[in-house]
Design a protein around this motif. Sequence first.
Motif, PDB file in Angstrom:
ATOM      1  N   ALA A   1       0.856  -1.266  -0.053  1.00  0.00           N
ATOM      2  CA  ALA A   1       0.046  -0.032  -0.140  1.00  0.00           C
ATOM      3  C   ALA A   1       0.856   1.292   0.046  1.00  0.00           C
ATOM      4  CB  ALA A   1      -0.989  -0.023   1.195  1.00  0.00           C
ATOM      5  N   ALA A   2       2.102   1.152   0.859  1.00  0.00           N
ATOM      6  CA  ALA A   2       2.852   2.538   0.833  1.00  0.00           C
ATOM      7  C   ALA A   2       3.511   2.817  -0.396  1.00  0.00           C
ATOM      8  CB  ALA A   2       3.849   2.138   1.917  1.00  0.00           C
ATOM      9  N   SER A   3       3.849   1.578  -1.209  1.00  0.00           N
ATOM     10  CA  SER A   3       4.461   1.917  -2.580  1.00  0.00           C
ATOM     11  C   SER A   3       3.458   2.235  -3.817  1.00  0.00           C
ATOM     12  CB  SER A   3       5.186   0.664  -2.941  1.00  0.00           C
ATOM     13  OG  SER A   3       4.276  -0.501  -2.985  1.00  0.00           O
ATOM     14  N   THR A   4       2.300   2.379  -3.605  1.00  0.00           N
ATOM     15  CA  THR A   4       1.232   2.558  -4.733  1.00  0.00           C
ATOM     16  C   THR A   4       1.259   4.062  -4.840  1.00  0.00           C
ATOM     17  OG1 THR A   4      -0.084   0.803  -3.880  1.00  0.00           O
ATOM     18  CG2 THR A   4      -1.079   2.326  -5.317  1.00  0.00           C
ATOM     19  N   ALA A   5       1.346   4.458  -6.241  1.00  0.00           N
ATOM     20  CA  ALA A   5       1.269   5.669  -6.246  1.00  0.00           C
ATOM     21  C   ALA A   5       0.008   6.202  -6.097  1.00  0.00           C
ATOM     22  CB  ALA A   5       1.467   6.173  -7.818  1.00  0.00           C
ATOM     23  N   SER A   6      -0.210   7.378  -5.335  1.00  0.00           N
ATOM     24  CA  SER A   6      -1.361   7.952  -4.903  1.00  0.00           C
ATOM     25  C   SER A   6      -2.318   8.380  -6.287  1.00  0.00           C
ATOM     26  CB  SER A   6      -1.256   9.213  -3.946  1.00  0.00           C
ATOM     27  OG  SER A   6      -0.501  10.138  -4.532  1.00  0.00           O
ATOM     28  N   HIS A   7      -1.729   8.919  -7.124  1.00  0.00           N
ATOM     29  CA  HIS A   7      -2.508   9.341  -8.289  1.00  0.00           C
ATOM     30  C   HIS A   7      -3.260   8.125  -9.031  1.00  0.00           C
ATOM     31  CE1 HIS A   7       1.303   8.314 -10.494  1.00  0.00           C
ATOM     32  NE2 HIS A   7       0.461   8.275 -11.359  1.00  0.00           N
ATOM     33  N   LEU A   8      -2.973   7.141  -8.656  1.00  0.00           N
ATOM     34  CA  LEU A   8      -3.597   5.977  -9.458  1.00  0.00           C
ATOM     35  C   LEU A   8      -4.641   5.379  -8.544  1.00  0.00           C
ATOM     36  CD1 LEU A   8      -0.330   4.199 -10.872  1.00  0.00           C
ATOM     37  CD2 LEU A   8      -1.960   5.693 -11.865  1.00  0.00           C
ATOM     38  N   LEU A   9      -5.061   5.738  -7.275  1.00  0.00           N
ATOM     39  CA  LEU A   9      -5.862   5.272  -6.371  1.00  0.00           C
ATOM     40  C   LEU A   9      -7.268   5.889  -7.041  1.00  0.00           C
ATOM     41  CD1 LEU A   9      -3.929   5.753  -3.020  1.00  0.00           C
ATOM     42  CD2 LEU A   9      -4.530   3.422  -4.285  1.00  0.00           C
ATOM     43  N   PRO A  10      -8.348   5.317  -6.587  1.00  0.00           N
ATOM     44  CA  PRO A  10      -9.580   5.846  -6.815  1.00  0.00           C
ATOM     45  C   PRO A  10      -9.953   6.961  -5.757  1.00  0.00           C
ATOM     46  CG  PRO A  10      -9.953   3.557  -6.254  1.00  0.00           C
ATOM     47  CD  PRO A  10      -8.485   3.866  -6.153  1.00  0.00           C
ATOM     48  N   PRO A  11     -10.598   8.051  -6.099  1.00  0.00           N
ATOM     49  CA  PRO A  11     -10.964   9.105  -5.278  1.00  0.00           C
ATOM     50  C   PRO A  11     -11.149   8.877  -3.790  1.00  0.00           C
ATOM     51  CG  PRO A  11     -12.362   9.237  -7.488  1.00  0.00           C
ATOM     52  CD  PRO A  11     -11.831   7.929  -7.071  1.00  0.00           C
ATOM     53  N   GLN A  12     -11.760   7.900  -3.337  1.00  0.00           N
ATOM     54  CA  GLN A  12     -12.048   8.025  -2.082  1.00  0.00           C
ATOM     55  C   GLN A  12     -10.914   7.393  -1.410  1.00  0.00           C
ATOM     56  OE1 GLN A  12     -14.349   4.441  -0.394  1.00  0.00           O
ATOM     57  NE2 GLN A  12     -15.976   6.066   0.282  1.00  0.00           N
ATOM     58  N   GLU A  13     -10.047   6.441  -2.117  1.00  0.00           N
ATOM     59  CA  GLU A  13      -8.787   5.993  -1.445  1.00  0.00           C
ATOM     60  C   GLU A  13      -7.591   7.048  -1.462  1.00  0.00           C
ATOM     61  OE1 GLU A  13      -8.093   3.128   0.042  1.00  0.00           O
ATOM     62  OE2 GLU A  13     -10.285   2.290  -0.526  1.00  0.00           O
ATOM     63  N   ARG A  14      -7.642   7.812  -2.447  1.00  0.00           N
ATOM     64  CA  ARG A  14      -6.644   9.227  -2.488  1.00  0.00           C
ATOM     65  C   ARG A  14      -6.969   9.994  -1.430  1.00  0.00           C
ATOM     66  NH1 ARG A  14      -5.995  13.528  -6.515  1.00  0.00           N
ATOM     67  NH2 ARG A  14      -3.387  13.859  -6.803  1.00  0.00           N
ATOM     68  N   LEU A  15      -8.264  10.357  -1.222  1.00  0.00           N
ATOM     69  CA  LEU A  15      -8.600  11.278  -0.010  1.00  0.00           C
ATOM     70  C   LEU A  15      -8.167  10.693   1.098  1.00  0.00           C
ATOM     71  CD1 LEU A  15     -10.157  13.725   1.104  1.00  0.00           C
ATOM     72  CD2 LEU A  15     -12.113  12.480   1.220  1.00  0.00           C
ATOM     73  N   ARG A  16      -8.328   9.284   1.384  1.00  0.00           N
ATOM     74  CA  ARG A  16      -7.785   8.980   2.941  1.00  0.00           C
ATOM     75  C   ARG A  16      -6.257   8.881   2.829  1.00  0.00           C
ATOM     76  NH1 ARG A  16     -10.843   3.298   1.861  1.00  0.00           N
ATOM     77  NH2 ARG A  16     -13.075   4.149   2.549  1.00  0.00           N
ATOM     78  N   GLU A  17      -5.627   8.743   1.774  1.00  0.00           N
ATOM     79  CA  GLU A  17      -4.108   8.730   1.842  1.00  0.00           C
ATOM     80  C   GLU A  17      -3.583  10.256   1.941  1.00  0.00           C
ATOM     81  OE1 GLU A  17      -0.557   7.520   1.921  1.00  0.00           O
ATOM     82  OE2 GLU A  17      -2.208   6.233   1.212  1.00  0.00           O
TER      83      GLU A  17
END
Length: 807
Positions: free
Chosen positions: A279-295
């Motif tokens: 999870a830490a290595s995942t690029a935040s811009h590739l996440l869905p909007p809800q996951e990106r907001l959490r990050e």
Amino acid sequence: MFTAAAESLLRQAREIQAEELKKFCSRVCQLLQKEDLGPDALDALRRLFLIVSATKYNRRLEKTCVDLLQTTLCSPSCPEPLQLLCAAVLREMSPSDSLSLSWEHVQNTRQLGLLASVLLAQGDQKLVRSVGQRVLKVLESRQPEGPSLRHLLPVMSKVASLAPDTLHEDQTSALNKRLVDWLRYASVQQGVAHSSGGFFSTPRARQPGPVTEVDGAVATDFFTVLSTGQHFTEDQWLNVQAFSMLRAWLLHSGPGGPRTPAADDRSELEGSTLSVLSAASTASHLLPPQERLREKAFEYCQRLIEQSNRRALRKADSDLQKACLVEAVLVLDVLCRQDPSFLYRTLSCLRALHARLCGDPACVRALLPIARFFLTHGEAAAVGAEAVYQHLFTRLPSDHFHSPMLAFEFIQFCRDSLPLFGRNLGILRMSFPNLFKFLAWNSPPLTSEFVALLPVLLDAGTAVETLHLLLDLPCLTAALDLHLRSSQAASERPLWDVSLRTPGCLEALRDPQFQGLFQHLLRAKASGTPERLAPLHQLLQPLASCARVAQCAEAVPTLLQAFFSAVTQFADGALASQLALLLLERSDSLYQVPGYEARVHRVLSAQFLALCKLHPSLVVERAKELLEFVGSAGGLRGSGRVLTSVVWAIGEYLSVSWDRRCTVEQINKFFEALEALLFEVTQLRPSVTLPKCPPQVITALMTTLTKLASRSQDLIPRVSLFLSKMRTLAQSTAASSVHSEEDAGAICTRATELLNLLKMPSVAQFVLTPSGEVSEPRYHRDTNTALPLALRTVSRLVEREAGLLPG
């Protein structure tokens, strides 16, 4: 606390009558109809708002006045302070049938926010959804020079809480994207000051500098609510408001919320500690909007925790640091509950934060959400959090019992976290002496909280010690007061401080003779061995008149009722017997606060009877102790309520029908002890050791003696002779110097009824010692000392047929 002037204004606002309000509304209407809405209109609207908000009842305003308030609110040329007051008055009037607000042509977002706040106050779900859709359209606009959006974010947060199903999935995703932008990518340059356009204004004004940290250093990371500057840009204001609504929004849009996207799938590894590596290595811009907001929310909270470690230059910033620290931990808690992949990173961060805050007395309130986090997630992360709980329950109440805000939040934390304690519940139960320090110092606001918490704190191992501490609660308040005073120099204490007039109290804290008792009273954990604190009662007597001690004493009866309601749910015979003896022992050993003893005796007497009813055999089992209590004069203190209950319980439960171990010898011993007591308390000249005896005690003694005689009929002649003397004594003129005419009449009537009943021993035994089948409903029994209705019925029969009965 309000000032005297504010209290006077509130009183006037509450007491204003309908006719006066009608006249005042007419004046408000006249002022609002003027072209120039000056300070008079502003002052009138302030007074109107105070009138409609000062009571819990809805005030009725004239329709003309309500229409003018709406017109003023919707007017684009109306000054902002007037619009704020109009909206506030209309919200207080909600729900109202006379509203006719329309926002179709409103372009100003500040005005739209005020209109929306009034409409949301109506509570109409259809209206709430309509407001939500309109506000969302404005929020979705991306014009850089468009209208300010910061007035609408609070409205959107309110809409989400009132009608969670208002937003569609795509709308939720769109707002998640906007929140990410506002939280993470706000400008790091200060805003430009608005030019006044005066003579000295110049187009070559100095360019704004970067925002700074609370310690004055230039910010090197992204903007947060703890960033400081002279002026702020629009996106910086939106950053602050986005964080203020972040926790509520995450709860609304996250898993378990009303709009959880079906596509929000998790990997198989998520939920385990190892999943954080991927999870830490995942690029935040590739996440869905809800996951990106959490990050981004996680990054924001980590930044706030880092900023809270800086030394603020201003007190206001220091206070803001503490508030943001609490909110950041609460947001992290929500994030870890929604997505366990955050757990590993958060635990290491919060462990370091807890270690830092333990040494900072100014940040103790932030320890509560940290403890809550470990209660929620500690077991899942395989982390032993006992040290966190031990520090929380040991140090905080002892060091900060005098903080009213912390006291309320601490007890609220205990109540809210009860389902989470699990195997750590023992730590909470063993810490009740420390929790009671909050109660002793802040009894008025915390009494209801402790009434709800007491059943959880109690078990068979702590019940006796808890009861001792409840009875000593006013003494604990005095000891805490003295402990607090001892930490101040004499020059710092006010002249009216009691400890200045009685320095012996402060000296006793350092006296080795009393140190052990003070340490026991101020202990942090249950000791298992209650101490007798009578020496401290005398020593702390000068503090008994303090207002805080008196307030605490008033709360104790309510707490005692809650204690016994809880303890009778699990008390066995041995514990009930222990508690019953404790009641008798402590009835004569209470801290002497004015009126305290009488209020406590009222509860103890009722609860002694409840314990006897729950376990009737304790009268036979504790015969020795009850005989000693009856033989002493202590039971006559106050109104004699406790003695009356003991005497009644002896007469009711000292019988073979309740306990087969009851013997004639025991009945005779109690009879002799009660007979001697009745003889002593009915002397026309009360002794030095025995005060004037209340008539309730005398009638209870006569009734119990008659009951005992009906079970051992050899005693009937003795009790008949005694009752005859009592009747003669009550009718004599000498009795008027001791008892009132009404009291003497009651004694005489009871003696006559009992004498008539004893003329038929078999009937007396039936009436006074009925079998279980007859006594189960007990419709004929009054409380405590009243004679059964059957006794009066038989008495009348005896009087009518006196000629047929033996001499």
